[in-house]
Design a protein around this motif. Structure first.
Motif, short mmCIF file in Angstrom:
data_model
loop_
_atom_site.label_atom_id
_atom_site.label_comp_id
_atom_site.label_asym_id
_atom_site.label_seq_id
_atom_site.Cartn_x
_atom_site.Cartn_y
_atom_site.Cartn_z
N LYS A 20 42.15 32.00 14.13
CA LYS A 20 43.64 32.22 13.86
C LYS A 20 44.22 33.27 14.47
O LYS A 20 45.40 33.24 15.07
CB LYS A 20 43.72 32.58 12.24
N GLY A 21 43.41 34.58 14.81
CA GLY A 21 44.05 35.75 15.64
C GLY A 21 44.20 35.20 16.96
O GLY A 21 45.11 35.42 17.55
N ASN A 22 43.19 34.66 17.52
CA ASN A 22 43.38 34.15 19.00
C ASN A 22 44.52 33.06 19.15
O ASN A 22 45.04 33.26 20.07
CB ASN A 22 42.03 33.60 19.43
N LEU A 23 44.46 32.10 18.25
CA LEU A 23 45.62 31.13 18.51
C LEU A 23 46.91 31.77 18.32
O LEU A 23 48.07 31.28 18.82
CB LEU A 23 45.50 30.02 17.47
N GLN A 24 46.99 32.78 17.54
CA GLN A 24 48.41 33.44 17.60
C GLN A 24 49.09 34.02 18.87
O GLN A 24 50.02 34.25 19.31
CB GLN A 24 48.48 34.74 16.76
N HIS A 25 47.86 34.27 20.02
CA HIS A 25 48.26 34.87 21.30
C HIS A 25 49.00 33.71 21.97
O HIS A 25 49.55 34.26 23.16
CB HIS A 25 46.91 35.20 21.83
N LEU A 26 48.83 32.59 21.73
CA LEU A 26 49.78 31.52 22.14
C LEU A 26 51.30 31.92 22.33
O LEU A 26 51.90 32.06 23.28
CB LEU A 26 49.75 30.20 21.47
#
Length: 705
Positions: A350-356
């Motif tokens: 979830k945290g990495n996908l927020q980086h989009l």
């Protein structure tokens, strides 16, 4: 020479990245061309078009890892990267560089208290052995919510300070309001004490850093004022379960190649991994504050994975971020079971996908940092893409088997029929080239161990080869399980399913019941797909087995990998061994020694100790607030009386915490609890405390004799 490298690395980075792009995209274009002519209709159907697109994206992803490893091998073979920070300075120059005021931060959240603090003790004493303690202060930053946990943390901190004579050097703070996870905890420290320090070294609860490495990082920052973050490459240690030992071996054996290659491509635009790194405090405070995402759903609220964003903001401010694989003495631990790893990945996905959102919408970021965001996103997005690819392959196989040949497939505009063609020899060649991308870095790591003469630390050449084969087998078994789990995490993240942040399990094994229950979806998917493939086509069934079999076996695999007896048994046979086990550095020896010395058994809970034990009660009173009598009477006086009569059994954690934070309540309960009758709650606690003291005196007498 050092000045030239400092100013000229960006041109070198552009060349290296351009070459990397050429190699990756060139190789992908050739592989995609082969796939195009392998497919029966050569991309003439919608399904085949989807296959080509998915294949190209995934091939790029694995090709990047392949070329990173190749690059790392050649750089290590020629003595390292001359543009790295460590290579810029001679040993004498580095040792003569001054130190500066540095804070060593340990953010914690519901971690095993005794285990965590003994690790910090090992770091402290290793740094003391360098004779440089005057430049460092240690801060334990707690976000723990349970009163029993943070009361134990505070008492353990006091014991640690007393034991080390570290008054005024090791500090403890617990935030009353837990906002924005770890990044919020660090931000709270910086608002209060950031200007007191020039640098800060950030640890995790499982981190260990040697004193020499800490000093080297500070000295490098002093010699390189343009560097904002310096990241070490942590090695995984202390693995006991078979799963942890597999992860530990893979990290220690393969990471030198990947870390060296990654550092050579990123250079001064590297990523920050959130721990085992040093940061320049002033620009970090000025430029790296994290605002809440302004979008909707997943892209709203606090950023869960803060580290990549902070590195990108530091780069936008004109500072450099470097990864230095040559800095040794940096360690962390692995989750002990597959379930614990997947629970951690669920948060990270979830945290990495927020980086989009940050990658696409944040202005002024350097291209390399945007690519780092994309790399982090693909670490999880690759799994659902692989799943979609397998689904598309299954649909294509079903169409070819069950449906009549379509000479005019959808999207085909030709005047003549499109004849389907099969090229099995091309398909075999493409499959072998893909396997080479995945497994050739493992062979490169073996060659690297020969060149660098490091095999003895891994048990010798024969044991090393056996370890690589075992790790490769387990990685094949786990890949489909991770693919399915990560796909589920990505879907849950896109629908913004809320997550609970919890401390990491470090000791528990998975029971057979838990294993079958947790892996039941994977087993059903694998069995269903294999059964469908068998009914569809015998050749397709055999093609499906590398994915279906690991899914079917996922439950026993996860259970057996969690077993510590298997992991330790292999270590006794010198399999999956790492150099730190063959010849451990002093900081690891200290940590292991301290953690093996168990604390005296306690019959009282931390809250009971806070009430009954005089010096513990005084400690917590010193931290507690003084409220007015009116406020107490209005809000929690009745809770204090209930606690006195019945103990904390009938009180919520919030009410117990409120009592533990009030000086009057602690003093009142301490005085009255010692007067309690024998049959009451506190009377029984007093009795246990007296027996505990008697047993402790007897043990001391035995030791004295």
């Amino acid at each position: 020479m050092g000045k030239a490298r400092q100013s000229g690395w960006r041109g070198v980075a552009i060349f290296r990245r351009s070459l990397m792009i050429f190699l990756v995209f060139g190789q992908t274009a050739i592989a995609t061309y082969y796939l195009l002519w392998i497919l029966p209709y050569h991309g003439g159907t919608i399904v085949e078009k989807a296959l080509i697109v998915l294949f190209a994206v995934l091939y790029i992803w694995i090709a990047i890892g392949f070329w990173i490893a190749v690059w790392g091998f050649f750089i290590r073979s020629f003595g390292g990267d001359s543009y790295s920070l460590v290579k810029r300075h001679s040993k004498a120059e580095l040792e003569s560089a001054p130190l500066a005021t540095t804070a060593i931060l340990l953010p914690i959240y519901h971690e095993p208290v005794d285990w965590t603090f003994k690790g910090l003790k090992a770091v402290y004493e290793d740094l003391a052995g360098q004779g440089k303690l005057d430049h460092f202060e240690f801060y334990i930053l707690s976000d723990s919510r349970s009163p029993d946990v943070w009361l134990e943390e505070r008492a353990a901190w006091y014991d640690l300070v007393t034991e080390l004579g570290a008054e005024g050097r090791i500090f403890y703070r617990r935030r009353a309001v837990n906002l924005n996870f770890k990044s919020g905890n660090v931000a709270d420290f910086l608002r209060r004490w950031g200007r007191r320090h020039k640098y800060m070294v950030v640890l995790d609860a499982d981190s260990l850093l040697s004193g020499q490495t800490v000093c080297q990082m500070v000295q490098l920052m002093e010699l390189e004022p343009q560097v904002g973050i310096l990241q070490t490459n942590p090695n995984i240690i202390n693995g006991k379960s078979l799963f942890a030992r597999i992860q530990q071996f893979a990290n220690r054996f393969y990471s030198p190649l990947f870390a060296t290659g990654l550092a050579a491509v990123q250079m001064g635009d590297a990523a920050f991994w959130g721990h085992n790194a040093i940061l320049r405090v002033e620009p970090f405070m000025k430029h790296c504050g994290l605002r809440k995402l302004p979008g909707r759903g997943l892209f709203s609220g606090a950023i869960m994975s803060h580290d990549f964003v902070e590195a990108a903001y530091m780069g936008r401010a004109g500072y450099e971020v470097w990864l230095e694989p040559q800095l040794g003495g940096s360690f962390e631990e692995s989750p002990p079971t597959l379930g614990d790893e997947l629970a951690r990945d669920n948060r990270w996905a979830k945290g990495n996908l927020q980086h989009l959102w940050v990658m696409l919408r944040e202005p002024g970021l350097r291209f390399a940092h945007r690519m780092a965001f994309l790399n982090g996103v693909m670490a999880y997005l690759a799994s659902p893409l692989w799943l979609l690819f397998l689904i598309a392959v299954t649909i294509s196989a079903a169409q070819m088997t069950l449906a009549p040949i379509d000479y005019f497939p959808e999207g085909y505009q030709g005047l003549f029929p499109l004849w389907p063609e099969w090229r099995p020899e091309w398909a075999l060649g493409l499959a072998l080239s893909t396997l080479m991308l995945l497994f050739f870095p493992k062979f490169l790591a073996i060659f690297d161990s020969v060149v660098q003469r490091t095999s003895a630390g891994f048990g010798g050449y024969i044991k090393l080869l056996k370890s690589v084969l075992l790790e490769s087998l387990v990685s094949v078994l786990l890949a489909p399980v991770r693919m399915l789990a990560h796909s589920r995490f990505v879907i849950a993240a896109l629908f913004n399913v809320s997550l609970k942040w919890a401390g990491q399990n470090r000791t528990e094994e998975i029971t057979w019941r838990e294993g079958f229950w947790n892996q039941l979806p994977a087993m059903l998917v694998g069995s269903g797909w294999a059964l469908f493939a068998w009914q569809l086509d015998t050749l397709f069934f055999f093609w499906s087995l590398p994915v279906a079999v690991p899914l079917i076996l996922s439950a026993p695999t996860s259970v057996l990998l969690s077993r510590q007896a298997l992991g330790i048994g292999l270590l006794e046979r010198r399999l999956l061994m790492i150099p730190e086990e063959f010849q451990p550095p002093p900081v690891l020896e200290r940590a292991l020694e301290y953690r093996l010395l168990s604390r005296p058994s306690q019959t009282l809970t931390p809250f009971q100790q806070a009430i009954l034990i005089p010096h513990v009660n005084r400690l917590h009173q010193a931290f507690a607030r003084v409220h007015t009598a009116a406020a107490r009477q209005q809000h929690w006086a009745s809770d204090v009386e209930s606690c006195l009569q019945h103990g904390p059994v009938y009180l919520s954690n919030a009410k117990v915490a409120r009592i533990a934070r009030d000086r009057w309540a602690l003093d009142y309960l301490h005085r009255e609890a010692w007067k309690a009758s024998v049959g009451t709650y506190w009377g029984q606690c007093v009795h246990r405390r007296i027996l505990e003291k008697v047993d402790g005196s007897a043990r001391d007498a035995d030791v004295y004799k």
